[in-house]
Design a protein around this motif. Sequence first.
Motif, PDB file in Angstrom:
ATOM      1  N   LEU A 190      -0.260  17.694   6.121  1.00 59.86           N
ATOM      2  CA  LEU A 190      -1.367  17.546   5.183  1.00 59.86           C
ATOM      3  C   LEU A 190      -2.456  18.581   5.438  1.00 59.86           C
ATOM      4  O   LEU A 190      -3.107  19.059   4.508  1.00 59.86           O
ATOM      5  N   GLU A 191      -2.664  18.934   6.705  1.00 58.85           N
ATOM      6  CA  GLU A 191      -3.675  19.922   7.055  1.00 58.85           C
ATOM      7  C   GLU A 191      -3.329  21.297   6.485  1.00 58.85           C
ATOM      8  O   GLU A 191      -4.200  22.060   6.088  1.00 58.85           O
ATOM      9  N   ARG A 192      -2.050  21.590   6.398  1.00 60.10           N
ATOM     10  CA  ARG A 192      -1.610  22.897   5.892  1.00 60.10           C
ATOM     11  C   ARG A 192      -1.471  22.921   4.372  1.00 60.10           C
ATOM     12  O   ARG A 192      -0.895  23.858   3.836  1.00 60.10           O
ATOM     13  N   GLY A 193      -1.929  21.910   3.704  1.00 58.75           N
ATOM     14  CA  GLY A 193      -1.943  21.939   2.246  1.00 58.75           C
ATOM     15  C   GLY A 193      -1.063  20.920   1.582  1.00 58.75           C
ATOM     16  O   GLY A 193      -1.102  20.771   0.371  1.00 58.75           O
ATOM     17  N   GLY A 194      -0.265  20.204   2.335  1.00 56.91           N
ATOM     18  CA  GLY A 194       0.582  19.173   1.741  1.00 56.91           C
ATOM     19  C   GLY A 194       1.682  19.743   0.869  1.00 56.91           C
ATOM     20  O   GLY A 194       2.050  20.907   0.999  1.00 56.91           O
ATOM     21  N   PRO A 195       2.214  18.936  -0.035  1.00 59.10           N
ATOM     22  CA  PRO A 195       3.299  19.427  -0.897  1.00 59.10           C
ATOM     23  C   PRO A 195       2.786  20.479  -1.871  1.00 59.10           C
ATOM     24  O   PRO A 195       1.672  20.392  -2.387  1.00 59.10           O
ATOM     25  N   ARG A 196       3.604  21.451  -2.095  1.00 63.06           N
ATOM     26  CA  ARG A 196       3.229  22.544  -3.002  1.00 63.06           C
ATOM     27  C   ARG A 196       4.006  22.391  -4.302  1.00 63.06           C
ATOM     28  O   ARG A 196       5.224  22.243  -4.299  1.00 63.06           O
ATOM     29  N   ASP A 197       3.297  22.447  -5.407  1.00 55.64           N
ATOM     30  CA  ASP A 197       3.913  22.359  -6.728  1.00 55.64           C
ATOM     31  C   ASP A 197       3.980  23.757  -7.319  1.00 55.64           C
ATOM     32  O   ASP A 197       3.099  24.180  -8.067  1.00 55.64           O
ATOM     33  N   ASP A 198       5.028  24.495  -6.962  1.00 57.52           N
ATOM     34  CA  ASP A 198       5.163  25.871  -7.475  1.00 57.52           C
ATOM     35  C   ASP A 198       6.008  25.922  -8.714  1.00 57.52           C
ATOM     36  O   ASP A 198       6.887  25.237  -8.964  1.00 57.52           O
ATOM     37  N   ARG A 254       0.835  -1.206   0.000  1.00 57.43           N
ATOM     38  CA  ARG A 254       0.000   0.000   0.000  1.00 57.43           C
ATOM     39  C   ARG A 254       0.866   1.251   0.000  1.00 57.43           C
ATOM     40  O   ARG A 254       0.537   2.249  -0.629  1.00 57.43           O
ATOM     41  N   LEU A 255       2.005   1.199   0.685  1.00 57.79           N
ATOM     42  CA  LEU A 255       2.906   2.345   0.713  1.00 57.79           C
ATOM     43  C   LEU A 255       3.455   2.638  -0.681  1.00 57.79           C
ATOM     44  O   LEU A 255       3.561   3.791  -1.085  1.00 57.79           O
ATOM     45  N   SER A 256       3.769   1.599  -1.425  1.00 59.65           N
ATOM     46  CA  SER A 256       4.338   1.815  -2.756  1.00 59.65           C
ATOM     47  C   SER A 256       3.279   2.122  -3.809  1.00 59.65           C
ATOM     48  O   SER A 256       3.540   2.860  -4.747  1.00 59.65           O
ATOM     49  N   LYS A 257       2.075   1.564  -3.671  1.00 55.49           N
ATOM     50  CA  LYS A 257       1.045   1.728  -4.687  1.00 55.49           C
ATOM     51  C   LYS A 257      -0.040   2.732  -4.311  1.00 55.49           C
ATOM     52  O   LYS A 257      -0.919   2.994  -5.118  1.00 55.49           O
ATOM     53  N   GLY A 258       0.022   3.265  -3.097  1.00 60.35           N
ATOM     54  CA  GLY A 258      -1.055   4.135  -2.626  1.00 60.35           C
ATOM     55  C   GLY A 258      -1.386   5.234  -3.616  1.00 60.35           C
ATOM     56  O   GLY A 258      -0.494   5.925  -4.097  1.00 60.35           O
ATOM     57  N   PRO A 259      -2.661   5.404  -3.926  1.00 57.24           N
ATOM     58  CA  PRO A 259      -3.006   6.395  -4.941  1.00 57.24           C
ATOM     59  C   PRO A 259      -2.802   7.836  -4.478  1.00 57.24           C
ATOM     60  O   PRO A 259      -2.620   8.726  -5.302  1.00 57.24           O
ATOM     61  N   SER A 260      -2.789   8.082  -3.188  1.00 54.42           N
ATOM     62  CA  SER A 260      -2.637   9.459  -2.740  1.00 54.42           C
ATOM     63  C   SER A 260      -1.672   9.516  -1.559  1.00 54.42           C
ATOM     64  O   SER A 260      -1.334   8.500  -0.942  1.00 54.42           O
ATOM     65  N   LEU A 261      -1.254  10.737  -1.247  1.00 58.02           N
ATOM     66  CA  LEU A 261      -0.329  10.926  -0.139  1.00 58.02           C
ATOM     67  C   LEU A 261      -0.930  10.509   1.205  1.00 58.02           C
ATOM     68  O   LEU A 261      -0.239   9.848   1.996  1.00 58.02           O
ATOM     69  N   PRO A 262      -2.191  10.826   1.516  1.00 58.10           N
ATOM     70  CA  PRO A 262      -2.743  10.351   2.795  1.00 58.10           C
ATOM     71  C   PRO A 262      -2.770   8.832   2.916  1.00 58.10           C
ATOM     72  O   PRO A 262      -2.552   8.292   4.007  1.00 58.10           O
ATOM     73  N   ASP A 263      -3.003   8.113   1.813  1.00 58.14           N
ATOM     74  CA  ASP A 263      -2.954   6.649   1.849  1.00 58.14           C
ATOM     75  C   ASP A 263      -1.557   6.164   2.219  1.00 58.14           C
ATOM     76  O   ASP A 263      -1.402   5.220   2.990  1.00 58.14           O
ATOM     77  N   ARG A 264      -0.559   6.812   1.671  1.00 61.27           N
ATOM     78  CA  ARG A 264       0.816   6.424   1.970  1.00 61.27           C
ATOM     79  C   ARG A 264       1.186   6.744   3.411  1.00 61.27           C
ATOM     80  O   ARG A 264       1.925   5.998   4.053  1.00 61.27           O
ATOM     81  N   VAL A 265       0.677   7.853   3.926  1.00 59.75           N
ATOM     82  CA  VAL A 265       0.940   8.216   5.313  1.00 59.75           C
ATOM     83  C   VAL A 265       0.314   7.196   6.262  1.00 59.75           C
ATOM     84  O   VAL A 265       0.938   6.767   7.241  1.00 59.75           O
ATOM     85  N   VAL A 266      -0.896   6.777   5.974  1.00 64.99           N
ATOM     86  CA  VAL A 266      -1.564   5.768   6.805  1.00 64.99           C
ATOM     87  C   VAL A 266      -0.804   4.445   6.731  1.00 64.99           C
ATOM     88  O   VAL A 266      -0.627   3.763   7.750  1.00 64.99           O
ATOM     89  N   ALA A 267      -0.319   4.078   5.543  1.00 69.15           N
ATOM     90  CA  ALA A 267       0.455   2.841   5.403  1.00 69.15           C
ATOM     91  C   ALA A 267       1.759   2.928   6.193  1.00 69.15           C
ATOM     92  O   ALA A 267       2.167   1.951   6.830  1.00 69.15           O
ATOM     93  N   LEU A 268       2.395   4.089   6.173  1.00 71.35           N
ATOM     94  CA  LEU A 268       3.626   4.255   6.931  1.00 71.35           C
ATOM     95  C   LEU A 268       3.375   4.159   8.432  1.00 71.35           C
ATOM     96  O   LEU A 268       4.158   3.546   9.164  1.00 71.35           O
ATOM     97  N   GLU A 269       2.283   4.714   8.892  1.00 66.83           N
ATOM     98  CA  GLU A 269       1.907   4.601  10.302  1.00 66.83           C
ATOM     99  C   GLU A 269       1.616   3.145  10.670  1.00 66.83           C
ATOM    100  O   GLU A 269       1.997   2.676  11.749  1.00 66.83           O
TER     101      GLU A 269
END
Length: 91
Positions: A83-91, A24-39
Amino acid sequence: MIHPFIINLVYLMLTIALLLAFWRLSKGPSLPDRVVALELIATLVASIVGVHAIDTGVSSFLDIAIVLALTAFLAAIGFARFLERGGPRDD
């Protein structure tokens, strides 16, 4: 004394759960999924250390499991704030 078959079964179940969490960590479709898998991975590692403490009878391994769990909890808080503050920013 816990029967060795039960200990080995618990090790097997935790290992399977760890492999699924890595998937799940490697295939997670979104960043929150990966964070939950890491936890989940951190929790499973602390669980494996706890089972090892029960298996060997060395109680100092429980201290290590507690430190791992507390560190994982603090990391989860940090990821949630990120994640609450907006997560990664793509500037």
